[in-house]
Scaffold this active site. Structure first.
Site, PDB file in Angstrom:
ATOM      1  N   ASP A 105      -1.266   0.320  -4.757  1.00 12.21           N
ATOM      2  CA  ASP A 105      -2.532   0.935  -5.139  1.00 12.21           C
ATOM      3  C   ASP A 105      -2.374   2.377  -5.604  1.00 12.21           C
ATOM      4  OD1 ASP A 105      -1.684   1.551  -2.593  1.00 12.21           O
ATOM      5  OD2 ASP A 105      -3.671   1.578  -1.694  1.00 12.21           O
ATOM      6  N   HIS A 106      -1.349   3.049  -5.145  1.00 12.30           N
ATOM      7  CA  HIS A 106      -1.129   4.454  -5.484  1.00 12.30           C
ATOM      8  C   HIS A 106       0.256   4.856  -5.000  1.00 12.30           C
ATOM      9  CE1 HIS A 106      -1.737   5.202  -1.211  1.00 12.30           C
ATOM     10  NE2 HIS A 106      -2.926   4.610  -1.286  1.00 12.30           N
ATOM     11  N   THR A 124      -6.874   4.232  -1.359  1.00 17.23           N
ATOM     12  CA  THR A 124      -6.661   2.801  -1.115  1.00 17.23           C
ATOM     13  C   THR A 124      -7.823   1.928  -1.548  1.00 17.23           C
ATOM     14  OG1 THR A 124      -5.157   3.278   0.710  1.00 17.23           O
ATOM     15  CG2 THR A 124      -6.199   1.101   0.696  1.00 17.23           C
ATOM     16  N   HIS A 174      -2.105  11.145  -0.764  1.00 12.33           N
ATOM     17  CA  HIS A 174      -2.446  10.660  -2.103  1.00 12.33           C
ATOM     18  C   HIS A 174      -3.902  10.991  -2.343  1.00 12.33           C
ATOM     19  CE1 HIS A 174      -4.305   7.324   0.093  1.00 12.33           C
ATOM     20  NE2 HIS A 174      -3.198   7.303   0.817  1.00 12.33           N
ATOM     21  N   ASP A 229       0.836  -1.202   0.000  1.00 12.46           N
ATOM     22  CA  ASP A 229       0.000   0.000   0.000  1.00 12.46           C
ATOM     23  C   ASP A 229       0.875   1.257   0.000  1.00 12.46           C
ATOM     24  OD1 ASP A 229      -1.911   2.005   0.478  1.00 12.46           O
ATOM     25  OD2 ASP A 229      -3.096   0.693   1.757  1.00 12.46           O
TER      26      ASP A 229
END
Length: 413
Positions: free
Chosen positions: A243-244, A77, A351, A39
Site C-alpha cells: 500500500d505504501h 494504509t 509513511h 503492508d
C-alpha cells in the site's frame, strides 16, 4: 481406395469434433486470482534484502513487475488498500485517511475501531470482491481493508473480521479450504493481507537489519501459499502489492502544533505525517492560516483547494478538512499530548507523505497464466490502475473508476 480415404476423412472429422468441447471449455476457463498485500513493503526491499526474499524474486522472474507502485495521498494504509481494489482516489471512494470526520455521520472514523470499519456508510465505490459477486462469481477476503462492511449491500462470499492475532497457519488453512471446494464453488478472487512488514518498519525503521527477519518470514509464507495451492492442482494468477513505503523518523524531527496554534480553535481530524484541521464554529480559517504561516520550512499549511494537484483531494468532500499541513519527508507534526504518548516507543519509520517521494512507493508483482512472463519490468505506476488489471485477468466488467487500461496493456498476456 476411395473407401479407405473416406474412412480417414471421417476419422479426422470425428477427432476434430471430439476436440471441440475441450477447446471451448479451455477458452472459458479463467484462472483464479490471489491478491496479496504486504503492508508497508517499500519498493526497494527486494533489492536490499535479496537473500531474504527468494520467493518474491521467483514471482518477479516468472512474471512481470513495476519498478515501484505509487500510492494515493495520504500514503497511509486505509486509503491505499481501498484505492487498489476500487481504482478510485480517496476523495471518490470516501476513505480519505486512517482517521477522518464526516459531520453527517456522527462519530469519527477510526481505523482500529470495528464500529467504524463495519459501517457501510463510510465506504463508496465497488471493490473487486463485490464486482465478482455482482457478476455471479465467488470471492473471499483474508483480510482486506473494506471487506468487513456490506458495501452497497454486497459482501465477499467469505470474509472474517480482521484479527492481527490470527496465526498465518489458520489464515492459510482457510484459503486452502476455499480453493479445495468444487470448481463452481471456489472463489474467483481471494485477498490475503500481511501486516508484519508495516509493523516492523515502524518499530525498527526501513533501513534496520532487524527488518530482515520479518521479511524472511513473510517471503517464506508467500512461498507456502503458492506451494499449498499448487498441491491442489491449481495455477492461480498472483498479484502482489503493497500500500505504501516507509521512511526513517525520529523524535528530533517533530514540529509541535501547540507552539504555533491555539488547539482550542480547531478540531484535529488527523496528525503526524499529514495533518487535517477544521476551524471551530466562529473561528475564521484565515486566522488559523495566519498562525500556521509561522511554521518552520519543514511543514507547510494549505487550504484544501490549494493542495498540490497530484494529491487529487476534492475540497468539496465533507470528509476533507478545510486546512491541511504537509510535512517534509521524515518530519511529523503533532500536538504536545500526542508527542508525549509517542515518546513511550517512538516509531523509527513512518509513511503518509507526498506520493511522489520514492520512499513512499510500494511493490507490484503479477505472475501466473494470464500475465506476461520472463521478468518484464515496467515503469512506476499509480495504484489506481490495478483494479482494471484485476478485472481484465478475471474477465469481469469493471465498475466506473479513476484508472485506465495501462496495466492491462503492459502486464496482461
Amino acid at each position: 481406395m476411395k473407401s479407405r480415404c473416406r474412412r480417414r476423412i471421417l476419422f479426422l472429422v470425428l477427432c476434430l469434433l471430439a476436440l471441440l468441447p475441450r477447446v471451448g471449455s479451455a477458452a472459458e476457463t479463467v484462472p483464479p486470482l490471489v491478491l496479496i498485500s504486504l503492508d508497508g513493503f517499500r519498493w526497494d526491499y527486494c533489492a536490499h534484502y535479496a537473500d531474504e526474499t527468494p520467493n518474491l524474486h521467483r514471482f518477479m522472474r516468472e512474471g512481470t513487475s513495476a519498478r515501484g507502485l505509487i500510492p494515493v495521498f495520504p500514503s497511509n494504509t486505509f486509503p491505499n488498500h481501498y484505492s487498489i481494489v476500487t481504482g478510485l482516489y480517496p476523495s471518490h471512494h470516501g476513505i480519505i485517511n486512517n482517521q477522518m470526520r464526516d459531520v453527517r455521520l456522527g462519530p469519527k472514523f477510526v481505523s482500529s475501531q470495528r464500529a467504524s470499519v463495519q459501517d457501510s456508510r463510510w465506504w463508496h465505490g465497488e471493490p473487486i470482491w463485490a464486482t465478482a459477486v455482482r457478476q455471479g462469481r465467488k470471492s473471499g477476503c483474508l483480510f482486506w481493508i473494506g471487506s468487513e462492511a456490506a458495501i452497497e449491500g454486497v459482501r465477499p462470499t467469505w470474509w472474517r473480521p480482521f484479527d492481527p492475532q490470527a496465526p498465518f497457519s489458520d489464515r492459510l488453512a482457510e484459503l486452502v479450504r476455499w480453493f479445495s471446494l468444487p470448481e463452481p464453488e471456489r472463489p474467483a478472487v481471494a485477498t490475503f493481507y500481511f501486516e508484519e512488514s508495516n509493523s516492523a518498519g515502524h518499530h525498527f525503521g526501513p533501513d534496520s537489519p532487524k527488518l530482515a527477519r520479518t521479511l524472511r518470514q513473510l517471503d517464506a509464507e508467500i512461498g507456502e501459499i503458492r506451494d499449498r495451492l499448487a498441491r491442489l492442482g491449481l495455477t492461480p494468477n498472483y498479484v502482489i502489492v503493497s500500500d505504501h513505503g516507509m521512511t526513517s523518523t525520529s523524535p528530533e524531527r517533530v514540529v509541535l502544533l501547540d507552539d504555533y496554534l491555539d488547539l482550542g480553535t480547531v478540531e484535529l481530524d488527523f496528525e503526524h505525517s499529514t495533518v487535517g484541521l477544521r476551524p471551530r464554529p466562529g473561528v475564521d480559517p484565515a486566522t488559523v492560516l495566519t498562525a500556521l504561516a509561522k511554521l518552520p520550512a519543514v511543514a507547510k499549511a494549505y487550504r484544501a483547494e490549494e493542495l498540490p494537484a497530484h494529491f487529487h483531494v476534492d475540497p468539496h468532500s465533507p470528509r476533507v478538512p478545510p486546512i491541511w499541513i504537509v510535512p517534509a519527508e521524515g518530519w511529523q507534526v503533532m500536538s504536545r499530548v500526542s508527542f508525549a504518548k509517542a515518546q513511550r516507543e517512538f516509531p523509527q519509520g513512518q509513511h503518509g507523505y507526498d506520493p511522489q517521494l520514492e520512499s513512499m512507493h510500494g511493490i507490484l508483482i503479477a505472475s501466473g497464466p494470464s500475465f506476461q512472463s520472463g521478468g518484464t519490468v515496467i515503469e512506476r505506476v499509480e495504484n489506481i490502475h490495478i483494479y482494471n488489471l484485476l478485472c481484465a485477468a478475471l474477465h469481469l466488467s469493471p465498475a466506473p473508476n479513476d484508472g485506465d487500461d495501462r496495466l492491462v496493456k503492459a502486464m496482461l498476456r
